[in-house]
Write a protein that holds these residues in place. Structure first.
Motif, PDB file in Angstrom:
ATOM      1  N   UNK A  34       0.832  -1.211   0.000  1.00 24.21           N
ATOM      2  CA  UNK A  34       0.000   0.000   0.000  1.00 24.21           C
ATOM      3  C   UNK A  34       0.866   1.261   0.000  1.00 24.21           C
ATOM      4  N   UNK A  35       1.946   1.227   0.794  1.00 23.66           N
ATOM      5  CA  UNK A  35       2.863   2.378   0.819  1.00 23.66           C
ATOM      6  C   UNK A  35       3.508   2.598  -0.544  1.00 23.66           C
ATOM      7  N   UNK A  36       3.905   1.517  -1.197  1.00 20.99           N
ATOM      8  CA  UNK A  36       4.521   1.633  -2.520  1.00 20.99           C
ATOM      9  C   UNK A  36       3.535   2.238  -3.503  1.00 20.99           C
ATOM     10  N   UNK A  37       2.266   1.817  -3.451  1.00 24.15           N
ATOM     11  CA  UNK A  37       1.249   2.372  -4.353  1.00 24.15           C
ATOM     12  C   UNK A  37       1.007   3.853  -4.087  1.00 24.15           C
ATOM     13  N   UNK A  38       0.975   4.247  -2.794  1.00 26.00           N
ATOM     14  CA  UNK A  38       0.771   5.663  -2.470  1.00 26.00           C
ATOM     15  C   UNK A  38       1.920   6.524  -2.974  1.00 26.00           C
ATOM     16  N   UNK A  39       3.133   6.043  -2.759  1.00 22.61           N
ATOM     17  CA  UNK A  39       4.302   6.806  -3.219  1.00 22.61           C
ATOM     18  C   UNK A  39       4.319   6.864  -4.738  1.00 22.61           C
ATOM     19  N   UNK A  40       3.902   5.786  -5.389  1.00 19.82           N
ATOM     20  CA  UNK A  40       3.856   5.769  -6.857  1.00 19.82           C
ATOM     21  C   UNK A  40       2.857   6.796  -7.381  1.00 19.82           C
ATOM     22  N   UNK A  41       1.716   6.948  -6.703  1.00 14.17           N
ATOM     23  CA  UNK A  41       0.726   7.946  -7.114  1.00 14.17           C
ATOM     24  C   UNK A  41       1.261   9.366  -6.944  1.00 14.17           C
ATOM     25  N   UNK A  42       2.004   9.592  -5.887  1.00  9.45           N
ATOM     26  CA  UNK A  42       2.526  10.929  -5.612  1.00  9.45           C
ATOM     27  C   UNK A  42       3.678  11.284  -6.555  1.00  9.45           C
ATOM     28  N   UNK A  43       4.643  10.370  -6.683  1.00  7.91           N
ATOM     29  CA  UNK A  43       5.857  10.671  -7.452  1.00  7.91           C
ATOM     30  C   UNK A  43       5.746  10.317  -8.924  1.00  7.91           C
ATOM     31  N   UNK A  44       4.822   9.446  -9.284  1.00  5.10           N
ATOM     32  CA  UNK A  44       4.656   9.085 -10.686  1.00  5.10           C
ATOM     33  C   UNK A  44       5.487   7.900 -11.136  1.00  5.10           C
TER      34      UNK A  44
END
Length: 105
Positions: free
Chosen positions: A73-83
């Motif tokens: 979940x953390x990886x997905x959130x960071x992926x949404x923020x940073x692209x």
């Protein structure tokens, strides 16, 4: 002399010629790091310094399914923020620094 039945071969080839695209649809953008136009004269073409220091610790262990789900979940959130998808090592480093700051406060 040409008769009317004879065709100009080069003109026929020119008619059937299809034009190709004009390069990439979205050409890559030059970043300031790649374009070394701002470097002073007589400087190194490639700097010897690395951007981040090499990691000296290796963590290899199994974690519970709940912790694995939280990590995903953390990886997905960071992926949404940073692209872009971050490496697990970077996510763990961010989590450790966040935990340290929470414990100190």
């Amino acid at each position: 002399m040409k008769t009317e039945k004879q065709k100009n071969v080069f003109a026929e080839l020119q008619k059937n010629r299809k034009t190709r695209g004009k390069g990439l649809a979205s050409p890559p953008k030059l970043s300031s790091e790649v374009a070394n136009t701002s470097l002073p004269e007589q400087s190194e073409a490639v700097s010897l310094k690395t951007k981040t220091p090499r990691r000296t610790y290796r963590v290899s262990t199994f974690i519970s399914e709940d912790a694995g789900d939280t990590l995903d979940k953390l990886i997905l959130r960071i992926k949404k923020v940073e692209g872009k998808k971050p490496k697990i090592s970077r996510v763990l480093e961010m989590a450790l620094s966040s935990l340290e700051s929470n414990i100190q406060n």
